[in-house]
Design a protein around this motif. Structure first.
Motif, PDB file in Angstrom:
ATOM      1  N   SER A   1     -28.497 -74.278 152.384  1.00  0.00           N
ATOM      2  CA  SER A   1     -27.101 -74.952 152.410  1.00  0.00           C
ATOM      3  C   SER A   1     -26.693 -75.228 153.616  1.00  0.00           C
ATOM      4  O   SER A   1     -26.405 -76.676 153.950  1.00  0.00           O
ATOM      5  CB  SER A   1     -26.038 -74.025 151.816  1.00  0.00           C
ATOM      6  OG  SER A   1     -26.137 -73.736 150.239  1.00  0.00           O
TER       7      SER A   1
ATOM      8  N   SER B   1     -19.850 -71.971 137.491  1.00  0.00           N
ATOM      9  CA  SER B   1     -20.563 -70.789 137.640  1.00  0.00           C
ATOM     10  C   SER B   1     -21.267 -70.580 136.305  1.00  0.00           C
ATOM     11  O   SER B   1     -22.193 -70.305 135.726  1.00  0.00           O
ATOM     12  CB  SER B   1     -19.872 -69.772 137.842  1.00  0.00           C
ATOM     13  OG  SER B   1     -20.703 -68.449 137.674  1.00  0.00           O
TER      14      SER B   1
ATOM     15  N   SER C   1     -29.576 -68.948 140.371  1.00  0.00           N
ATOM     16  CA  SER C   1     -29.551 -68.441 139.096  1.00  0.00           C
ATOM     17  C   SER C   1     -30.549 -67.793 138.384  1.00  0.00           C
ATOM     18  O   SER C   1     -30.835 -67.097 137.574  1.00  0.00           O
ATOM     19  CB  SER C   1     -29.095 -69.506 138.025  1.00  0.00           C
ATOM     20  OG  SER C   1     -27.509 -70.131 138.190  1.00  0.00           O
TER      21      SER C   1
ATOM     22  N   THR D   1     -27.593 -79.327 137.160  1.00  0.00           N
ATOM     23  CA  THR D   1     -27.256 -78.942 138.541  1.00  0.00           C
ATOM     24  C   THR D   1     -26.204 -80.078 139.143  1.00  0.00           C
ATOM     25  O   THR D   1     -25.000 -79.924 139.700  1.00  0.00           O
ATOM     26  CB  THR D   1     -28.129 -78.357 139.511  1.00  0.00           C
ATOM     27  OG1 THR D   1     -29.252 -79.369 139.666  1.00  0.00           O
ATOM     28  CG2 THR D   1     -28.606 -76.929 139.121  1.00  0.00           C
TER      29      THR D   1
ATOM     30  N   THR E   1     -29.784 -75.213 145.526  1.00  0.00           N
ATOM     31  CA  THR E   1     -29.427 -73.555 145.333  1.00  0.00           C
ATOM     32  C   THR E   1     -29.010 -73.187 143.965  1.00  0.00           C
ATOM     33  O   THR E   1     -29.482 -71.824 144.158  1.00  0.00           O
ATOM     34  CB  THR E   1     -28.437 -73.291 146.472  1.00  0.00           C
ATOM     35  OG1 THR E   1     -27.383 -74.030 145.997  1.00  0.00           O
ATOM     36  CG2 THR E   1     -28.888 -73.806 147.715  1.00  0.00           C
ATOM     37  N   TYR E   2     -28.691 -73.662 143.484  1.00  0.00           N
ATOM     38  CA  TYR E   2     -28.121 -73.501 142.008  1.00  0.00           C
ATOM     39  C   TYR E   2     -29.297 -72.756 141.235  1.00  0.00           C
ATOM     40  O   TYR E   2     -29.303 -71.714 140.706  1.00  0.00           O
ATOM     41  CB  TYR E   2     -27.265 -74.314 141.129  1.00  0.00           C
ATOM     42  CG  TYR E   2     -25.869 -74.628 141.371  1.00  0.00           C
ATOM     43  CD1 TYR E   2     -25.207 -73.357 142.052  1.00  0.00           C
ATOM     44  CD2 TYR E   2     -25.252 -75.582 140.933  1.00  0.00           C
ATOM     45  CE1 TYR E   2     -23.732 -73.534 142.314  1.00  0.00           C
ATOM     46  CE2 TYR E   2     -23.761 -75.706 141.172  1.00  0.00           C
ATOM     47  CZ  TYR E   2     -23.074 -74.614 141.930  1.00  0.00           C
ATOM     48  OH  TYR E   2     -21.890 -74.961 141.903  1.00  0.00           O
TER      49      TYR E   2
ATOM     50  N   THR F   1     -30.338 -68.927 150.204  1.00  0.00           N
ATOM     51  CA  THR F   1     -29.357 -70.035 149.790  1.00  0.00           C
ATOM     52  C   THR F   1     -28.442 -70.248 150.877  1.00  0.00           C
ATOM     53  O   THR F   1     -28.168 -71.851 151.086  1.00  0.00           O
ATOM     54  CB  THR F   1     -28.801 -69.774 148.388  1.00  0.00           C
ATOM     55  OG1 THR F   1     -28.095 -68.331 148.495  1.00  0.00           O
ATOM     56  CG2 THR F   1     -29.733 -69.460 147.200  1.00  0.00           C
TER      57      THR F   1
ATOM     58  N   SER G   1     -22.466 -80.016 139.908  1.00  0.00           N
ATOM     59  CA  SER G   1     -21.938 -80.209 141.198  1.00  0.00           C
ATOM     60  C   SER G   1     -21.114 -81.363 141.612  1.00  0.00           C
ATOM     61  O   SER G   1     -20.062 -81.301 142.143  1.00  0.00           O
ATOM     62  CB  SER G   1     -23.383 -80.204 142.077  1.00  0.00           C
ATOM     63  OG  SER G   1     -24.100 -79.109 142.245  1.00  0.00           O
TER      64      SER G   1
ATOM     65  N   SER H   1     -26.142 -78.012 146.557  1.00  0.00           N
ATOM     66  CA  SER H   1     -25.949 -77.304 145.234  1.00  0.00           C
ATOM     67  C   SER H   1     -26.818 -77.485 144.153  1.00  0.00           C
ATOM     68  O   SER H   1     -27.158 -76.676 143.594  1.00  0.00           O
ATOM     69  CB  SER H   1     -24.521 -77.538 144.469  1.00  0.00           C
ATOM     70  OG  SER H   1     -23.512 -77.104 145.623  1.00  0.00           O
TER      71      SER H   1
ATOM     72  N   THR I   1     -23.589 -73.404 134.771  1.00  0.00           N
ATOM     73  CA  THR I   1     -24.882 -73.265 135.281  1.00  0.00           C
ATOM     74  C   THR I   1     -25.655 -71.953 135.060  1.00  0.00           C
ATOM     75  O   THR I   1     -27.010 -72.026 135.036  1.00  0.00           O
ATOM     76  CB  THR I   1     -24.723 -73.379 137.121  1.00  0.00           C
ATOM     77  OG1 THR I   1     -23.973 -72.268 137.316  1.00  0.00           O
ATOM     78  CG2 THR I   1     -24.371 -74.878 137.250  1.00  0.00           C
ATOM     79  N   THR I   2     -25.145 -70.880 135.024  1.00  0.00           N
ATOM     80  CA  THR I   2     -25.432 -69.462 134.678  1.00  0.00           C
ATOM     81  C   THR I   2     -26.256 -69.469 133.219  1.00  0.00           C
ATOM     82  O   THR I   2     -27.427 -69.265 132.995  1.00  0.00           O
ATOM     83  CB  THR I   2     -24.872 -68.427 134.981  1.00  0.00           C
ATOM     84  OG1 THR I   2     -24.390 -68.426 136.310  1.00  0.00           O
ATOM     85  CG2 THR I   2     -25.490 -67.129 134.381  1.00  0.00           C
TER      86      THR I   2
END
Length: 323
Positions: free
Chosen positions: A228, A91, A282, A31, A277-278, A224, A35, A274, A94-95
């Motif tokens: 943030s 996206s 996810s 992440t 929260t990522y 999230t 990020s 990020s 990370t996913t």
């Protein structure tokens, strides 16, 4: 990481957080790297591609003000392309990577970046197709919903109500479809489904559980966003104090020409935000996917065998939670 039984909402959210705690080196390595690259790209775009708003004299006419606003808007939209592309790439990576991190963590297996990357890499083109298809679907829905009203805007008494009604209908359809397809990325990564197959698989798993899926996804988004804000606001305040006129320029309405120090400090805040929260954003869809398969397909028995729990038989050679 999670109990091998149907999961409650709190257990799904806790499972996403537990992944971050249990495998923080791998998760934060993914992440933070994504990020940082994202923020550096965004910083350069904001600094060099997005133009400063044009300065207007106090005696500018309404027409001049409108022209300046339109030029600024056009330039901003032109600079959005690279930003959207960066977001798309972030996206996808990370996913893909975090989905496989969570699938391994569910089984109590060792989570190493090299293993996660090896499993994720062949699925990246398919995930790219899915990531492009879903926004394209939303754009198409919005266009169809708004088109009748826009065509009749020359007659305001008919066009404006149609635009309002089309907007409401389009939002309802988009929310319904996005929740229906919320588990598609997990199905694509863990079951080796194609793009269309993953959409069908998600629709099948969500059927009969739409409101529950909607509630958990909505709570995740709110959580999230709250995290943030809690992280980003202090960094933003520090950046305002350090750079430019700070609060003085904002409060006086004269604005502030933010420099590199402002952009760097706020960028650091975004990276920290990020990174935390990522994994949650996810992880929740993956755990929802696993939960729905436990409820519908007795996946808990397969997971118990894969994890080597006594009494469930020997684990298969490939013990990832796949179909």
């Amino acid at each position: 990481m999670i109990p091998l039984r149907p999961l409650g909402m709190g257990e799904i959210l806790d499972g996403a957080v537990s992944t971050l705690r249990a495998h923080w080196r791998t998760v934060l390595g993914i992440t933070v790297t994504v990020s940082v690259i994202m923020e550096i790209g965004s910083l350069l775009i904001e600094r060099y591609l997005i133009p400063q708003p044009p300065e207007l004299s106090p005696n500018a006419t309404t027409e001049e003000a409108m022209d300046a606003a339109m030029e600024s808007l056009k330039s901003t939209f032109a600079a959005l392309g690279p930003a959207v592309l960066l977001g798309l790439v972030a996206s996808i990576f990370t996913t893909a990577l975090l989905t496989n991190v969570i699938s391994r963590s569910v089984l109590g297996r060792q989570v190493e970046f090299a293993d996660v990357w090896r499993e994720s890499r062949p699925r990246l083109p398919h995930l790219l197709g899915l990531t492009v298809l879903l926004p394209a679907m939303n754009i198409a829905i919005a266009a169809v919903a708004l088109l009748p009203g826009l065509l009749l805007l020359s007659t305001p008494e008919a066009g404006i109500p149609l635009v309002a009604l089309g907007s409401l209908g389009g939002i309802v359809v988009m929310v319904w479809l996005n929740i229906r397809f919320a588990l598609a990325s997990a199905a694509l990564m863990l079951e080796r489904q194609g793009v269309i197959g993953s959409l069908k698989r998600s629709a099948k798993l969500v059927r009969g559980a739409w409101w529950r899926t909607f509630g958990i996804m909505a709570l995740t988004i709110l959580l999230t966003l709250l995290i943030s804000m809690i992280i980003s606001i202090p960094f933003g305040i520090i950046a305002l104090i350090v750079d430019g006129d700070g609060f003085t320029g904002i409060m006086s309405g004269t604005g502030t020409d933010f420099g590199w120090s402002f952009l760097i400090i706020t960028g650091i805040g975004s990276v920290v935000s990020s990174a935390i929260t990522y994994p949650i954003a996810s992880g929740v869809p993956v755990l929802l996917y696993i939960d729905q398969r436990i409820r519908r397909e007795a996946l808990d028995l397969e997971l118990a065998r894969a994890a080597g729990v006594p009494g469930y038989g020997p684990p298969p050679s490939d013990s990832a939670p796949r179909g």
